[in-house]
Design a protein around this motif. Structure first.
Motif, PDB file in Angstrom:
ATOM      1  N   UNK A 192      -4.500 -53.685   5.806  1.00  0.00           N
ATOM      2  CA  UNK A 192      -4.897 -52.420   5.198  1.00  0.00           C
ATOM      3  C   UNK A 192      -4.619 -52.489   3.715  1.00  0.00           C
ATOM      4  N   UNK A 193      -5.309 -51.640   2.971  1.00  0.00           N
ATOM      5  CA  UNK A 193      -5.094 -51.577   1.534  1.00  0.00           C
ATOM      6  C   UNK A 193      -3.759 -50.897   1.242  1.00  0.00           C
ATOM      7  N   UNK A 194      -3.180 -51.149   0.064  1.00  0.00           N
ATOM      8  CA  UNK A 194      -1.903 -50.515  -0.280  1.00  0.00           C
ATOM      9  C   UNK A 194      -1.992 -48.983  -0.335  1.00  0.00           C
ATOM     10  N   UNK A 195      -3.138 -48.468  -0.752  1.00  0.00           N
ATOM     11  CA  UNK A 195      -3.348 -47.018  -0.772  1.00  0.00           C
ATOM     12  C   UNK A 195      -4.317 -46.696   0.355  1.00  0.00           C
ATOM     13  N   UNK A 196      -3.896 -45.811   1.264  1.00  0.00           N
ATOM     14  CA  UNK A 196      -4.711 -45.519   2.435  1.00  0.00           C
ATOM     15  C   UNK A 196      -4.998 -44.025   2.545  1.00  0.00           C
ATOM     16  N   UNK A 197      -5.939 -43.719   3.412  1.00  0.00           N
ATOM     17  CA  UNK A 197      -6.338 -42.337   3.665  1.00  0.00           C
ATOM     18  C   UNK A 197      -6.203 -42.054   5.157  1.00  0.00           C
ATOM     19  N   UNK A 198      -6.054 -40.786   5.488  1.00  0.00           N
ATOM     20  CA  UNK A 198      -6.037 -40.365   6.879  1.00  0.00           C
ATOM     21  C   UNK A 198      -7.471 -40.071   7.303  1.00  0.00           C
ATOM     22  N   UNK A 199      -7.863 -40.561   8.472  1.00  0.00           N
ATOM     23  CA  UNK A 199      -9.206 -40.313   8.971  1.00  0.00           C
ATOM     24  C   UNK A 199      -9.441 -38.810   9.088  1.00  0.00           C
ATOM     25  N   UNK A 200     -10.505 -38.348   8.451  1.00  0.00           N
ATOM     26  CA  UNK A 200     -10.830 -36.925   8.482  1.00  0.00           C
ATOM     27  C   UNK A 200     -10.059 -36.083   7.481  1.00  0.00           C
TER      28      UNK A 200
END
Length: 157
Positions: free
Chosen positions: A124-132
């Motif tokens: 995964x990338x160092x900066x991530x997002x939550x799905x939705x």
């Protein structure tokens, strides 16, 4: 990422790819949308999982979610299969570009993917997002803008 984000990601990637190839952009984009949702065949609640529930259930039972169908191995196997059985190069390229966009977008989620499957390391990338979540909506908005930009470059220029 949600299905709509994957779809717009597949469109964006296909339009960007269309600018550097001579492939028919309509075929490329159509196939890019299919490729963008294809890796989620392992999830019964996804757009493609709901369309092909039996296949989705079998793949999920064998591999789980975000493993085999979210790996470089799957991408390479699809490339080999398509190069041997699909005559239209634009369609093949679109599928693969859409799949690659899917993998990149899911690497931007907190759960990441098993990109190197069968090696069980999560990528995964160092900066991530939550799905939705709100960050995904921002990604969707940026991809939408890029779609307009690349679409203008392909269809208007």
């Amino acid at each position: 990422m949600t299905g709509k984000t994957h779809i717009v990601g597949g469109i964006t990637a296909s339009l960007a790819f269309a600018q550097i190839t001579n492939y028919d952009p309509f075929i490329l984009v159509g196939a890019g949308v299919i490729g963008a949702i294809l890796p989620d065949i392992c999830h019964g609640g996804s757009k493609i999982g709901r369309t092909l529930p039996m296949l989705s259930k079998v793949i999920n039972t064998l591999f789980g979610h975000r493993t085999f169908t979210h790996s470089l191995l799957f991408l390479v196997l699809m490339a080999i299969l398509m190069n041997n059985f699909v005559q239209n190069e634009a369609f093949t390229a679109g599928i693969l570009v859409g799949m690659a966009s899917h993998l990149l977008l899911d690497m931007a989620t907190k759960n990441g993917i098993k990109l190197l499957f069968p090696i069980k390391v999560t990528v995964r990338f160092p900066i991530t997002a939550t799905t939705g979540g709100s960050a995904e909506y921002a990604v969707f908005a940026v991809l939408s803008l890029f779609t307009v930009y690349f679409g203008y470059g392909v269809f208007i220029s």
